[in-house]
Design an enzyme around this catalytic site. Structure first.
Site, PDB file in Angstrom:
ATOM      1  CB  THR A 205      -0.894   0.015   1.262  1.00 33.04           C
ATOM      2  OG1 THR A 205      -1.656  -1.189   1.273  1.00 33.04           O
ATOM      3  CG2 THR A 205      -1.823   1.198   1.279  1.00 33.04           C
TER       4      THR A 205
ATOM      5  NE  ARG B 290       2.562 -11.596  -4.293  1.00 34.17           N
ATOM      6  CZ  ARG B 290       2.570 -11.510  -2.951  1.00 34.17           C
ATOM      7  NH1 ARG B 290       2.165 -10.401  -2.349  1.00 34.17           N
ATOM      8  NH2 ARG B 290       2.990 -12.502  -2.193  1.00 34.17           N
TER       9      ARG B 290
ATOM     10  CE  LYS C 100       3.278   1.194  11.844  1.00 35.90           C
ATOM     11  NZ  LYS C 100       2.285   1.687  10.949  1.00 35.90           N
TER      12      LYS C 100
ATOM     13  CD  GLU D 230       7.270  13.578   9.950  1.00 36.49           C
ATOM     14  OE1 GLU D 230       8.148  14.423  10.161  1.00 36.49           O
ATOM     15  OE2 GLU D 230       6.357  13.319  10.766  1.00 36.49           O
TER      16      GLU D 230
ATOM     17  CB  VAL E 269       4.656   8.920  14.359  1.00 34.23           C
ATOM     18  CG1 VAL E 269       3.609   9.328  15.398  1.00 34.23           C
ATOM     19  CG2 VAL E 269       5.750   8.098  15.016  1.00 34.23           C
TER      20      VAL E 269
ATOM     21  CB  ILE F 192       0.209  14.321  10.904  1.00 41.18           C
ATOM     22  CG1 ILE F 192      -1.265  13.999  10.656  1.00 41.18           C
ATOM     23  CG2 ILE F 192       0.371  15.578  11.738  1.00 41.18           C
ATOM     24  CD1 ILE F 192      -2.041  13.665  11.933  1.00 41.18           C
TER      25      ILE F 192
ATOM     26  N   GLY G 240      -6.523  -0.572   3.232  1.00 41.75           N
ATOM     27  CA  GLY G 240      -5.065  -0.501   3.411  1.00 41.75           C
ATOM     28  C   GLY G 240      -4.650   0.284   4.639  1.00 41.75           C
TER      29      GLY G 240
ATOM     30  CE  LYS H 250       1.343   4.465  13.806  1.00 42.42           C
ATOM     31  NZ  LYS H 250      -0.053   4.274  13.390  1.00 42.42           N
TER      32      LYS H 250
HETATM   33  N1  HSE Z   1      -2.106   0.567  10.806  1.00 42.56           N
HETATM   34  C1  HSE Z   1      -1.690   1.898  10.998  1.00 42.56           C
HETATM   35  C2  HSE Z   1      -2.888   2.732  11.424  1.00 42.56           C
HETATM   36  C3  HSE Z   1      -1.077   2.431   9.726  1.00 42.56           C
HETATM   37  O1  HSE Z   1      -4.016   2.291  11.247  1.00 42.56           O
HETATM   38  O2  HSE Z   1      -2.701   3.824  11.943  1.00 42.56           O
HETATM   39  C4  HSE Z   1      -0.422   3.758   9.862  1.00 42.56           C
HETATM   40  O3  HSE Z   1       0.648   3.714  10.749  1.00 42.56           O
END
Ligand code: HSE
Length: 436
Positions: free
Chosen positions: A13, A46, A103, A127, A130, A134, A185, A203
């Site tokens: 993704t 892939r 993270k 960056e 987290v 943002i 995703g 995070k």
């Molecule tokens: N799985 C994480 C979330 C993806 O839903 O925040 C972004 O770090």
């Protein structure tokens, strides 16, 4: 013009987002980086149907990218902490700068990775690790560098916020919304990382390390997810004027640092209560600036790519003048970081929402309020909800004022021991946010 070559490892993704945004915005990116950036290799198991790889050098072995002499910056987007760690160390050993959105990798192995990078004069940026799109790392590390941070609190997992918002506003089932978050995703490869709060704890560890200039560590970080939340609690919280959000909170006090991730009641009037779906928002309270809020999409392909590519541009700008103009990964040199005591959750002070089932007869509530007052806990609000006809038990919901968690725990044991109370007492922490 200088040329900077990027190698992308992982075309899921986020990888697809990075590939497509670089391809689409290459002229603006080059103008801002003041060089010519190109993707010289993509490593992926892939192809991804969302990317046109017809003109790309693709390898099925991501380690080819980490060793490729024609790559200056390796972008690690495979996730996990085993192969990803080897990949990043291989990239550093081969003289590559690294950008990662990982993270878990930074929270668990950041100190080792940063030390390796510093010893080789290389940059590691994260960056996108987290709060998705943002730029909170940059804000904390650079924009707020003059401040002492007192606390930060935020919604830092998009999947849990999506689930809670949809349960709250549309009354949807947990599992249904999680499946949609996966399809979009947002969720981790293993979604228990999202719903059990593990992703948010990674995070929060990163944010707290930068905010308080401490070494990265997950030790002592209290973690609770949303899987045990019941829809009735979302409803009762609304009746009382609160939203339930999954928050990461880090606060400095004289007793140490609080580090905690858990579902939290927040007043409907607070800005964070209005942050819905996949959005994230982080409030930072610091001595000079006061309280600031950072809001935006916390997950998803292109929002996360936006943060990854910003790191690539940053590195491209300064890589030839390292260490001049370079900001250390945690905001100051490793030698300046200081360990602080992490507070036990039992010693943390919050308000509480509690719910239990009690026999509908005179005297029950007065027993409960006596237990609370004996524990030194003052009650802010109390409601009782009728059950269907023929049912002799009612749901009782109490909001308390701020108290130490150990006092609440004592009161809970006494309430559960009342013969008029059935089953467990459920509780959720409550924060006013403006007063943390
Ligand atoms: N799985 C994480 C979330 C993806 O839903 O925040 C972004 O770090």
């Amino acid at each position: 013009m200088r040329r900077v070559k990027v190698g992308i490892c992982g075309l899921g993704t986020v990888g697809a987002g990075v590939f497509n945004v670089i391809s689409r915005n290459i002229d603006a990116i080059n103008a801002r980086a003041n060089c010519q950036i190109s993707i010289s290799q993509v490593g992926c198991r892939r192809d991804n149907i969302d990317c046109d790889l017809s003109k790309s050098n693709v390898s099925r072995d991501i380690f080819d990218v980490a060793k490729n002499p024609d790559v200056d910056i390796v972008v690690e987007l495979i996730g996990g902490t085993t192969v990803a760690f080897d990949l990043v160390m291989t990239a550093l050993n081969n003289g590559k700068h690294v950008v990662t959105a990982n993270k878990a990798l930074i929270a668990e192995h950041g100190m080792t990775i940063f030390a390796e990078a510093a010893s080789r004069g290389l940059i590691v940026s994260f960056e996108a690790a987290v709060a998705g799109g943002i730029p909170i790392i940059k804000a904390l590390r650079e924009g707020l560098a003059a401040n002492q941070v007192n606390w930060l609190a935020g919604i830092i997992n998009g999947t849990t916020n999506f689930i809670l918002s949809q349960m709250d506003s549309k009354g949807r089932e947990f599992s249904d919304v999680l499946a949609e978050a996966q399809a979009k995703g947002y969720a981790e490869a293993d979604p228990t990382f999202d719903v059990e709060g593990i992703d948010a704890s990674h995070k929060l560890a990163i944010l707290a390390s930068i905010a308080f200039s401490t070494p990265l560590s997950l030790d002592g970080l209290f973690t609770d997810g949303i899987s045990k939340l019941e829809p009735q609690d979302v409803t009762y919280a609304r009746e009382l004027g609160y939203a339930i959000k999954h928050l990461g909170i880090a606060r400095r006090s004289e007793e140490g640092i609080e580090l905690r991730v858990h579902p939290t009641l927040v007043p409907e009037s607070s800005l964070i209560a209005g942050v819905n779906d996949v959005s994230n928002a982080i409030m930072v309270n610091a001595d000079a600036v006061g309280t600031t809020l950072y809001y935006g999409p916390g997950a998803g392909s292109e929002p996360t790519a936006s943060a990854v590519i910003a790191d690539v541009i940053d590195i491209a700008r300064v890589m030839d003048s390292y260490p001049d103009s370079w900001v250390p990964p945690l905001g100051c040199d490793a030698a300046q970081l200081k360990q602080h005591k992490i507070m036990d959750i039992e010693d943390v002070e919050t308000g509480f929402y509690i719910r239990f089932s009690a026999l509908d007869k005179p005297g029950v509530l007065s027993d409960v309020t006596k237990i609370m007052s004996d524990a030194g806990i003052s009650i802010e609000a109390i409601i009782q909800r009728e059950q269907p006809a023929g049912e002799h038990y009612v749901n009782v919901i109490i909001l308390t004022n701020v108290t130490k968690e150990k006092f609440l725990d004592e009161a809970v044991v006494h309430i559960e021991n009342l013969t008029t109370v059935r089953g467990n007492v459920n509780f959720i922490r409550l924060e006013y946010l403006d007063q943390i």
